[in-house]
Write a protein that holds these residues in place. Structure first.
Motif, PDB file in Angstrom:
ATOM      1  N   ALA A   1       0.806  -1.244   0.137  1.00  0.00           N
ATOM      2  CA  ALA A   1      -0.127   0.095  -0.245  1.00  0.00           C
ATOM      3  C   ALA A   1       0.616   1.296  -0.129  1.00  0.00           C
ATOM      4  N   LYS A   2       0.259   2.134  -0.443  1.00  0.00           N
ATOM      5  CA  LYS A   2       1.426   3.435  -0.587  1.00  0.00           C
ATOM      6  C   LYS A   2       2.924   3.102  -1.812  1.00  0.00           C
ATOM      7  N   ARG A   3       2.405   2.605  -2.342  1.00  0.00           N
ATOM      8  CA  ARG A   3       3.684   2.473  -3.403  1.00  0.00           C
ATOM      9  C   ARG A   3       3.230   2.743  -4.810  1.00  0.00           C
ATOM     10  N   GLY A   4       3.990   3.858  -4.775  1.00  0.00           N
ATOM     11  CA  GLY A   4       3.743   4.094  -6.266  1.00  0.00           C
ATOM     12  C   GLY A   4       5.886   3.576  -7.728  1.00  0.00           C
ATOM     13  N   CYS A   5       4.666   3.772  -9.358  1.00  0.00           N
ATOM     14  CA  CYS A   5       6.062   2.982  -9.511  1.00  0.00           C
ATOM     15  C   CYS A   5       7.368   3.621  -9.294  1.00  0.00           C
ATOM     16  N   ASP A   6       7.286   4.645  -8.998  1.00  0.00           N
ATOM     17  CA  ASP A   6       8.499   5.973  -8.633  1.00  0.00           C
ATOM     18  C   ASP A   6       9.267   5.152  -7.625  1.00  0.00           C
ATOM     19  N   ASP A   7       8.906   4.848  -6.487  1.00  0.00           N
ATOM     20  CA  ASP A   7       9.518   3.918  -5.413  1.00  0.00           C
ATOM     21  C   ASP A   7      10.532   2.546  -5.702  1.00  0.00           C
ATOM     22  N   MET A   8      10.470   2.212  -6.748  1.00  0.00           N
ATOM     23  CA  MET A   8      11.055   1.132  -6.887  1.00  0.00           C
ATOM     24  C   MET A   8      12.164   2.092  -7.500  1.00  0.00           C
ATOM     25  N   TRP A   9      12.305   3.224  -7.648  1.00  0.00           N
ATOM     26  CA  TRP A   9      13.853   3.154  -8.042  1.00  0.00           C
ATOM     27  C   TRP A   9      14.266   4.522  -7.633  1.00  0.00           C
ATOM     28  N   ASN A  10      12.873   5.140  -6.637  1.00  0.00           N
ATOM     29  CA  ASN A  10      13.904   6.262  -5.830  1.00  0.00           C
ATOM     30  C   ASN A  10      14.241   5.523  -4.360  1.00  0.00           C
ATOM     31  N   LEU A  11      13.848   4.092  -3.821  1.00  0.00           N
ATOM     32  CA  LEU A  11      14.418   4.239  -2.292  1.00  0.00           C
ATOM     33  C   LEU A  11      15.585   2.862  -2.269  1.00  0.00           C
ATOM     34  N   SER A  12      15.920   3.364  -1.926  1.00  0.00           N
ATOM     35  CA  SER A  12      17.148   2.811  -1.604  1.00  0.00           C
ATOM     36  C   SER A  12      16.854   0.549  -1.989  1.00  0.00           C
TER      37      SER A  12
ATOM     38  N   LYS B   1      27.177   1.875   4.367  1.00  0.00           N
ATOM     39  CA  LYS B   1      26.681   0.821   2.931  1.00  0.00           C
ATOM     40  C   LYS B   1      25.354   0.688   2.431  1.00  0.00           C
ATOM     41  N   LYS B   2      24.464   1.285   3.502  1.00  0.00           N
ATOM     42  CA  LYS B   2      22.832   0.380   2.351  1.00  0.00           C
ATOM     43  C   LYS B   2      22.305   2.154   2.112  1.00  0.00           C
ATOM     44  N   PHE B   3      22.446   3.153   2.756  1.00  0.00           N
ATOM     45  CA  PHE B   3      21.462   4.482   2.430  1.00  0.00           C
ATOM     46  C   PHE B   3      22.761   5.023   1.810  1.00  0.00           C
ATOM     47  N   HIS B   4      22.245   5.317   0.148  1.00  0.00           N
ATOM     48  CA  HIS B   4      22.933   5.225  -0.967  1.00  0.00           C
ATOM     49  C   HIS B   4      23.425   7.429  -0.796  1.00  0.00           C
TER      50      HIS B   4
ATOM     51  N   PHE C   1      15.246  12.844   1.869  1.00  0.00           N
ATOM     52  CA  PHE C   1      15.053  10.996   1.652  1.00  0.00           C
ATOM     53  C   PHE C   1      14.580  10.589   3.141  1.00  0.00           C
ATOM     54  N   GLY C   2      13.212  10.366   3.381  1.00  0.00           N
ATOM     55  CA  GLY C   2      12.825  10.294   4.330  1.00  0.00           C
ATOM     56  C   GLY C   2      12.457   9.282   3.877  1.00  0.00           C
TER      57      GLY C   2
END
Length: 873
Positions: free
Chosen positions: A73-84, A296-299, A369-370
């Protein structure tokens, strides 16, 4: 009319593909550089109510694996490319040679409570995917991909619905164990069809994406949303991930779901689902936090060690956040306030300017980048209700295991059941035939003069017999009432009947050309068009280049498929032909002239792909294993015998032409003595008769001879080969370049002799290389008994009918038995990847695997022992 119906009823005209290219860089930890990923955004309808987005990234590998990705829920297509976390998922798929299609809703949620039949999200996505597959993917690759699902949270619930209506090879579910109600509904498909859908990716993709998309009203009741019946796809292998600290799910929920699946495995997914590997549960615990973890994880913090240090202090010092936790926290899943020091001036005033600036930069990144920041905290460190990717490498390895296991189960299922055959109804195929419609098809009339060509009729009649037979003991080949389960589809025709009905030998060149045009244009083209358009089975192939590979056609004429036009042969390029004539052109020198060309028609034969069958001969001798061969051999008074037209040839270098020279030399007493003594026994040396003789005299002459000469004619075969075997003589093949029937299963060397054409005039010389002559003859005749029925068509002519003989069951090793062996082996090779391009690396490897793993079904070819150009005695 709703948009749903609009999309379904007009799949090729009522959509407007809006597409745009999206570039994204993803940091690759393995090589410390950014990977460019280009995705394409598609919108598949102009209707404003349509709220789905398709974002696609192609991997250029040839594995054709496509991962469908559904977020929570609350996930858009952009999230796959914007979230780590999303980027890590995409990068893992990219590096593992998957293409992916992210499907999301602008509503940022899915309807997950309604059943499949009433679920609008399931319908929209199913039909949109049909459009996308058939207008975007298939036109580019000429094949459908292997489909997989990666889904999280609410997306996992939706995946549990979609896996019952899409041919999903495996599904990966996070946060929620799918749509348990939908996944526990037994399918109304019978067991065999469920097995086929589960184990055969080619069939599964075809069945849904082509059959249900293109067949319109024909048999649509088998397609999703077209009825109230549960014609659902079997449950695919499923990898479940339980997040240990998830407040919304209990571990027992997953375990109970797995128990339910295993208890109903046969009903839900067949034998494949009973395997332990197909349902897996991975329990994720929080990641181990270190000072450098977030770096290492948070770009945004890859080069900010101070930010990762501040985060570590805040995360490990929980007491600081407890003071104001009801008012301040950074992530919805955590009570921790990672910006705590902002309200503590008494502390920050004591900092150095450098530390103060670092802290401000740290807070600024958290705010900018919340979402990405919280994905790291919630998904990995707190292991709560959020998207996870830590175990994706393990999951992708599991998919490899599952795909390998699926192929093994598919092979095992094929090995333990009969070969399944289905034949088109000739009347339906030729319902719109006009030119030939008034010609009565009477095979009896043709057989009086061309009886050797009757197998075109026998083959079709035999399979009709299987169709109507109540016997169930056909252990190697079986008619299937459901064509969707067939291994092979037979294309019936009367091509040879119409060909010989016009007495082609009596036609001049112009008349012959007209005959070929009529047969091609007004008969075969219509028949083949109807095969490809009236039925869906032609397209049952993994890709367009392989279409027709599951089809068989019998063209037992002199030139095989050669009498068809080139464009027709190209359409039939993957169809296995059952034909009389096989010649090894691949063994000839590159610049060698074509052999056996007659009226500009060449022989068409694909070695080890097509199946060579024997001609029909009515001559039979009731030999048995109880015959006294010693007495039989004592009665033989002659070494060599031939009777037939010596000039029935187009080449002066043919076997018959050379036999005519030999006959002339014999008559003029320039060649051979009239008698020959071999190991104390006197034989008449040779008789060559330049004409056809009465049947009873011919039979008697063959039976009283040790060797029967079997030269080539217009073609490299003649019925004498089979007549000799039936009548108790050793056939001598006087032919080069020939492929004999069932070479893989019949040891021709054990009961025949082969002399190359160039050595015909010295035909007797090989006799002196034989030790213990009578023992040699007895051994050859004994070996022939093993194959006595192999060349027998179990038909007899009774008055004006062809009659199938009483012993025509599958346990008699007659010609149908050997045809089934050939086809069964060919199908097994196809399952390993064999194609008509038999000399490419993939086909060679497929044949190797088939013969090594299953030598009882596919004895290995030994090219060094090829009969084509080798003499043997």
């Amino acid at each position: 009319m709703s948009i749903l119906n609009t999309i379904h009823r007009h799949p090729t005209s009522n959509y407007n593909i809006k597409q745009s290219l999206i570039n994204s860089s993803i940091y690759n930890h393995s090589n410390h550089e950014k990977t460019q990923i280009k995705s394409i955004y598609y919108r598949l309808s102009t209707d404003k109510r349509y709220h789905y987005e398709f974002r696609y990234e192609l991997n250029t590998s040839n594995k054709h694996r496509l991962m469908l990705i559904f977020g929570g829920a609350k996930r858009g297509c952009d999230d796959m490319w914007n979230l780590s976390v999303g980027k890590r998922i995409l990068l893992s798929l990219h590096n593992s040679n998957y293409s992916y299609l992210v499907i999301c809703s602008k509503r940022k949620t899915y309807d997950i409570n309604l059943p499949i039949s009433n679920n609008s999200d399931a319908k929209y996505i199913y039909r949109s995917l049909q459009i996308w597959m058939n207008t975007i993917y298939y036109p580019q690759f000429k094949r459908y991909p292997l489909l997989y699902i990666h889904a999280t949270s609410r997306g996992s619930r939706l995946a549990g619905l979609l896996c019952r209506i899409l041919p999903i090879q495996a599904q990966i579910l996070y946060i929620h164990p799918g749509h348990t109600e939908a996944m526990l509904i037994p399918s109304m498909y019978d067991y065999d069809l469920q097995t086929r859908l589960q184990l055969d990716p080619t069939f599964a993709n075809w069945f849904y994406f082509d059959f249900c998309y293109n067949m319109e009203s024909k048999k649509q009741n088998l397609c999703p949303f077209e009825n109230n019946y549960h014609y659902f796809y079997p449950i695919p292998p499923t990898f479940l991930t339980f997040l240990k600290n998830d407040p919304f799910q209990q571990q027992e929920t997953y375990k109970q779901f797995i128990r339910n699946i295993r208890n109903k495995a046969i009903e839900l997914g067949g034998i494949f689902l009973t395997n332990f590997e197909t349902i897996q549960l991975d329990i994720l615990s929080p990641a181990k936090l270190t000072n450098s973890y977030m770096q290492k994880k948070f770009h945004p913090w890859h080069s900010k060690s101070y930010a990762s240090q501040l985060f570590y202090e805040h995360f490990t010092n929980q007491t600081q956040s407890n003071i104001t936790k009801s008012k301040r926290n950074t992530c919805w899943c955590s009570d921790i306030d990672f910006t705590y020091y902002e309200i503590k001036a008494s502390i920050t005033n004591t900092w150095s300017e450098k530390r103060y600036n670092e802290y401000n930069d740290y807070v600024r990144d958290i705010r900018i980048f919340g979402d990405a920041f919280c994905e790291e905290v919630c998904g990995d460190l707190l292991t709560t209700h959020a998207m996870a990717s830590r175990n994706l490498k393990k999951i992708l390895n599991w998919i490899d295991i599952i795909d390998h296991l699926r192929h093994k189960f598919y092979i095992d299922d094929y090995l333990k059941r009969p070969l399944k055959i289905w034949m088109y109804d000739k009347k339906i195929l030729l319902h719109n035939l006009t030119y030939f419609s008034l010609q009565e098809i009477n095979w009896m009339n043709i057989s009086k003069e061309y009886q050797m060509y009757s197998p075109e009729y026998y083959l079709q009649d035999y399979f009709q017999y299987l169709n109507h037979s109540k016997k169930t003991d056909h252990h190697s080949i079986q008619w299937t009432m459901n064509p969707l389960l067939a291994d092979y589809f037979i294309i019936p025709s009367d091509l040879m009947f119409f060909y010989f009905n016009h007495r082609p030998a009596t036609l001049n060149d112009l008349q012959f050309k007209e005959l070929l045009e009529k047969l091609n244009k007004y008969y075969f083209e219509i028949l083949l068009t109807n095969v490809r358009t009236m039925f869906p089975y032609w397209t049952l192939a993994s890709q367009a280049d392989y279409r027709g590979a599951n089809h068989i056609i019998a063209i037992p004429g002199g030139r095989n498929m050669g009498i068809l036009y080139t464009e027709t042969q190209n359409i039939l390029k993957n169809v296995i032909q059952l034909a009389f004539t096989g010649i090894r052109n691949d063994l000839l020198p590159f610049n060698a002239p074509p052999q056996y060309v007659y009226r500009n028609i060449s022989i068409t034969y694909r070695h080890q792909y097509d199946v060579i069958i024997p001609q029909y001969t009515p001559l039979k001798w009731n030999r048995s294993r109880f015959d006294n061969l010693d007495i039989l051999i004592k009665k033989k008074k002659r070494l060599f015998y031939f009777a037939g037209a010596l000039y029935h040839s187009t080449s002066p270098l043919s076997a018959r032409s050379l036999l005519s020279y030999l006959w002339k030399e014999i008559k003029e007493k320039q060649k051979f003595n009239l008698t020959t003594q071999i190991q104390g026994r006197q034989f008449e040396t040779i008789i060559i008769i330049d004409c056809h003789i009465e049947t009873h005299e011919y039979i008697k002459s063959i039976q009283s001879s040790i060797f029967s000469l079997c030269p080539e004619g217009f073609l490299p075969w003649s019925p004498r080969l089979y007549e000799s075997i039936q009548l108790g003589a050793i056939p001598i093949l006087l032919v080069d370049n020939i492929v004999l029937p069932f070479e893989r299963f019949i040891d021709w060397r054990s009961f025949s002799v082969k002399i190359n054409i160039s050595n015909i005039r010295n035909i007797t010389y090989f006799l002196y290389r034989i030790d213990k002559f009578e023992k040699y003859i007895k051994h050859k005749l004994e070996n022939a008994l093993s194959y006595l029925h192999a060349f027998q068509w179990p038909y007899s002519i009774n008055r004006h009918l062809f009659q199938l003989e009483e012993n025509s069951n599958d346990r008699v090793e007659n010609v149908f038995h050997y045809i089934s062996l050939e086809l069964r082996c060919r199908r097994l090779e196809q399952l390993y990847g064999f194609t008509v391009e038999r000399l490419n690396i993939k086909s060679i490897e497929a044949q190797r695997l088939a013969c090594i793993n299953h030598p009882n079904i596919c004895p290995c070819h030994n090219e060094q022992r090829s009969l084509a150009f080798q003499e043997y005695i």
